[in-house]
Write a protein that holds these residues in place. Structure first.
Motif, PDB file in Angstrom:
ATOM      1  N   GLN A 113       0.833  -1.196   0.000  1.00  0.00           N
ATOM      2  CA  GLN A 113       0.000   0.000   0.000  1.00  0.00           C
ATOM      3  C   GLN A 113       0.875   1.256   0.000  1.00  0.00           C
ATOM      4  O   GLN A 113       1.812   1.377   0.784  1.00  0.00           O
ATOM      5  CB  GLN A 113      -0.914  -0.001   1.222  1.00  0.00           C
ATOM      6  CG  GLN A 113      -1.852  -1.198   1.280  1.00  0.00           C
ATOM      7  CD  GLN A 113      -2.620  -1.283   2.584  1.00  0.00           C
ATOM      8  OE1 GLN A 113      -2.694  -0.302   3.337  1.00  0.00           O
ATOM      9  NE2 GLN A 113      -3.194  -2.437   2.877  1.00  0.00           N
TER      10      GLN A 113
ATOM     11  N   PRO B  82      -9.535   0.565 -11.500  1.00  0.00           N
ATOM     12  CA  PRO B  82     -10.638   0.980 -10.614  1.00  0.00           C
ATOM     13  C   PRO B  82     -10.729   2.492 -10.429  1.00  0.00           C
ATOM     14  O   PRO B  82      -9.759   3.136 -10.025  1.00  0.00           O
ATOM     15  CB  PRO B  82     -10.327   0.256  -9.301  1.00  0.00           C
ATOM     16  CG  PRO B  82      -8.871  -0.077  -9.373  1.00  0.00           C
ATOM     17  CD  PRO B  82      -8.554  -0.282 -10.805  1.00  0.00           C
TER      18      PRO B  82
ATOM     19  N   GLN C 200     -10.154   3.818  -6.915  1.00  0.00           N
ATOM     20  CA  GLN C 200      -8.766   3.753  -6.464  1.00  0.00           C
ATOM     21  C   GLN C 200      -7.854   4.208  -7.609  1.00  0.00           C
ATOM     22  O   GLN C 200      -7.045   3.430  -8.129  1.00  0.00           O
ATOM     23  CB  GLN C 200      -8.415   2.324  -6.022  1.00  0.00           C
ATOM     24  CG  GLN C 200      -9.297   1.804  -4.890  1.00  0.00           C
ATOM     25  CD  GLN C 200      -9.310   0.283  -4.825  1.00  0.00           C
ATOM     26  OE1 GLN C 200      -8.898  -0.415  -5.746  1.00  0.00           O
ATOM     27  NE2 GLN C 200      -9.805  -0.241  -3.716  1.00  0.00           N
TER      28      GLN C 200
ATOM     29  N   LEU D 290       0.219   2.941  -5.238  1.00  0.00           N
ATOM     30  CA  LEU D 290      -0.887   2.025  -5.006  1.00  0.00           C
ATOM     31  C   LEU D 290      -1.732   2.538  -3.839  1.00  0.00           C
ATOM     32  O   LEU D 290      -1.203   3.123  -2.900  1.00  0.00           O
ATOM     33  CB  LEU D 290      -0.347   0.623  -4.700  1.00  0.00           C
ATOM     34  CG  LEU D 290       0.363  -0.074  -5.877  1.00  0.00           C
ATOM     35  CD1 LEU D 290       1.120  -1.304  -5.393  1.00  0.00           C
ATOM     36  CD2 LEU D 290      -0.627  -0.456  -6.949  1.00  0.00           C
ATOM     37  N   PRO D 291      -3.031   2.327  -3.904  1.00  0.00           N
ATOM     38  CA  PRO D 291      -3.903   2.860  -2.840  1.00  0.00           C
ATOM     39  C   PRO D 291      -3.663   2.156  -1.511  1.00  0.00           C
ATOM     40  O   PRO D 291      -3.190   1.016  -1.462  1.00  0.00           O
ATOM     41  CB  PRO D 291      -5.311   2.563  -3.373  1.00  0.00           C
ATOM     42  CG  PRO D 291      -5.129   1.385  -4.274  1.00  0.00           C
ATOM     43  CD  PRO D 291      -3.791   1.576  -4.926  1.00  0.00           C
TER      44      PRO D 291
ATOM     45  N   SER E  39      -7.154  -4.450  -1.004  1.00  0.00           N
ATOM     46  CA  SER E  39      -7.148  -5.121  -2.309  1.00  0.00           C
ATOM     47  C   SER E  39      -7.645  -4.186  -3.395  1.00  0.00           C
ATOM     48  O   SER E  39      -8.323  -3.185  -3.122  1.00  0.00           O
ATOM     49  CB  SER E  39      -8.015  -6.385  -2.264  1.00  0.00           C
ATOM     50  OG  SER E  39      -9.372  -6.059  -2.049  1.00  0.00           O
ATOM     51  N   MET E  40      -7.320  -4.542  -4.638  1.00  0.00           N
ATOM     52  CA  MET E  40      -7.778  -3.825  -5.821  1.00  0.00           C
ATOM     53  C   MET E  40      -8.411  -4.828  -6.775  1.00  0.00           C
ATOM     54  O   MET E  40      -7.894  -5.943  -6.945  1.00  0.00           O
ATOM     55  CB  MET E  40      -6.629  -3.115  -6.530  1.00  0.00           C
ATOM     56  CG  MET E  40      -5.921  -2.062  -5.708  1.00  0.00           C
ATOM     57  SD  MET E  40      -4.588  -1.261  -6.661  1.00  0.00           S
ATOM     58  CE  MET E  40      -5.554  -0.293  -7.842  1.00  0.00           C
ATOM     59  N   THR E  41      -9.508  -4.431  -7.412  1.00  0.00           N
ATOM     60  CA  THR E  41     -10.191  -5.303  -8.368  1.00  0.00           C
ATOM     61  C   THR E  41     -10.149  -4.662  -9.752  1.00  0.00           C
ATOM     62  O   THR E  41     -10.485  -3.480  -9.908  1.00  0.00           O
ATOM     63  CB  THR E  41     -11.649  -5.541  -7.954  1.00  0.00           C
ATOM     64  OG1 THR E  41     -11.659  -6.215  -6.691  1.00  0.00           O
ATOM     65  CG2 THR E  41     -12.374  -6.406  -8.973  1.00  0.00           C
ATOM     66  N   PHE E  42      -9.732  -5.452 -10.734  1.00  0.00           N
ATOM     67  CA  PHE E  42      -9.610  -4.978 -12.104  1.00  0.00           C
ATOM     68  C   PHE E  42     -10.548  -5.803 -12.989  1.00  0.00           C
ATOM     69  O   PHE E  42     -10.307  -6.995 -13.204  1.00  0.00           O
ATOM     70  CB  PHE E  42      -8.175  -5.143 -12.604  1.00  0.00           C
ATOM     71  CG  PHE E  42      -7.135  -4.461 -11.758  1.00  0.00           C
ATOM     72  CD1 PHE E  42      -6.684  -3.188 -12.073  1.00  0.00           C
ATOM     73  CD2 PHE E  42      -6.604  -5.091 -10.639  1.00  0.00           C
ATOM     74  CE1 PHE E  42      -5.726  -2.557 -11.287  1.00  0.00           C
ATOM     75  CE2 PHE E  42      -5.640  -4.474  -9.854  1.00  0.00           C
ATOM     76  CZ  PHE E  42      -5.205  -3.200 -10.180  1.00  0.00           C
TER      77      PHE E  42
ATOM     78  N   THR F   2      -8.294  -9.851  -9.000  1.00  0.00           N
ATOM     79  CA  THR F   2      -8.192  -9.082  -7.754  1.00  0.00           C
ATOM     80  C   THR F   2      -6.797  -9.248  -7.158  1.00  0.00           C
ATOM     81  O   THR F   2      -6.259 -10.349  -7.124  1.00  0.00           O
ATOM     82  CB  THR F   2      -9.256  -9.531  -6.745  1.00  0.00           C
ATOM     83  OG1 THR F   2     -10.550  -9.336  -7.314  1.00  0.00           O
ATOM     84  CG2 THR F   2      -9.165  -8.736  -5.447  1.00  0.00           C
TER      85      THR F   2
END
Length: 251
Positions: free
Chosen positions: A39, A66, A69, A134-135, A139-142, A174
């Motif tokens: 992060q 996203p 984010q 990165l946020p 987690s990040m979802t693409f 993700t």
């Protein structure tokens, strides 16, 4: 070999095969990973796209970054045999890049298209983005759209229902992010965290493949055991038939 023995062996073999087949991993998904990503830091996102068809090529991968984010910096690694376009979108609230500059728009979609035939059946390709910061989220979802040369489209955009741990049929790629200064989170496949075992080229973890082999082996052993019992029983019956009955005299 008697017919009953043949039937016993056949049933055992079929049972072993059925157990093994039901344990095989699901078809590979479009996935994302970034070893060491934390992060607030920078990382390289690797999107892996396999071809799951038998007779058509995969020719396009479109990935949505996203909006909730936004990434201030996105650089695309050139991929031989592919072109790419980056679509930008306006931000409702400006963000600051790593140089302290205000950013009012962000890269929202990256679209790779094949120029030399694409990905053949049974093959895969990897597409990379250098991104950051990165946020500061878990987690990040693409969401991703995969297109084949015959026009077929597969949308990898589904996320688990609230409160459910079941993976959807077409999960969105993700990525889990470790806290800054902590141990990097394991890369993910689909929407569920990947196991510690390495992921194979087809996107299925080696742990799941090993499990399939183990369960299949158990089924095979069960079939062979049934055969052994049948053979043993057959031998005892044959021996009994060949041994004359003893008659005890009453004198």
């Amino acid at each position: 070999m008697s017919r009953s023995l043949i039937r016993t062996f056949t049933v055992g073999a079929v049972a072993a095969a059925a157990v093994g087949l039901t344990a095989l991993p699901a078809l590979a998904h479009v996935t994302v990973n970034s070893p060491g990503a934390t992060q607030g830091g920078f990382g390289v996102l690797t999107f892996r796209m396999p071809n799951e068809t038998d007779n058509t090529n995969a020719t396009e991968l479109k990935v949505q970054l996203p909006a909730e984010q936004p990434l201030a910096s996105v650089s695309v690694k050139p991929q031989p045999g592919w072109t790419y376009t980056v679509t930008r979108a306006k931000l409702s609230q400006p963000i600051t890049d790593d140089d302290g500059n205000k950013v009012t728009d962000y890269p929202s979609v990256v679209d790779w298209r094949a120029t030399a035939g694409g990905i053949k059946p049974g093959e895969y390709a990897e597409f990379q983005l250098s991104v950051g910061p990165l946020p500061k989220v878990d987690s990040m979802t693409f969401k991703a759209i995969q297109t084949y040369s015959d026009g077929q489209i597969v949308s990898w955009i589904e996320t688990p229902a609230a409160g459910s741990s079941d993976e959807p049929e077409h999960p969105a790629p993700t990525l889990k992010l470790a806290p800054a200064g902590g141990t990097a989170a394991a890369p993910t496949t689909g929407t569920a965290a990947a196991p510690a075992a390495a992921t194979g080229d087809d996107g299925a973890s080696s742990g799941s493949v090993t499990g399939a082999y183990v369960v299949g082996g158990i089924g095979l052993v069960a079939g062979l055991a049934a055969l052994g019992v049948a053979v043993s029983g057959r031998r005892r019956r044959t021996a009994a038939e060949q041994t004359p009955d003893r008659v005890t005299s009453g004198v």
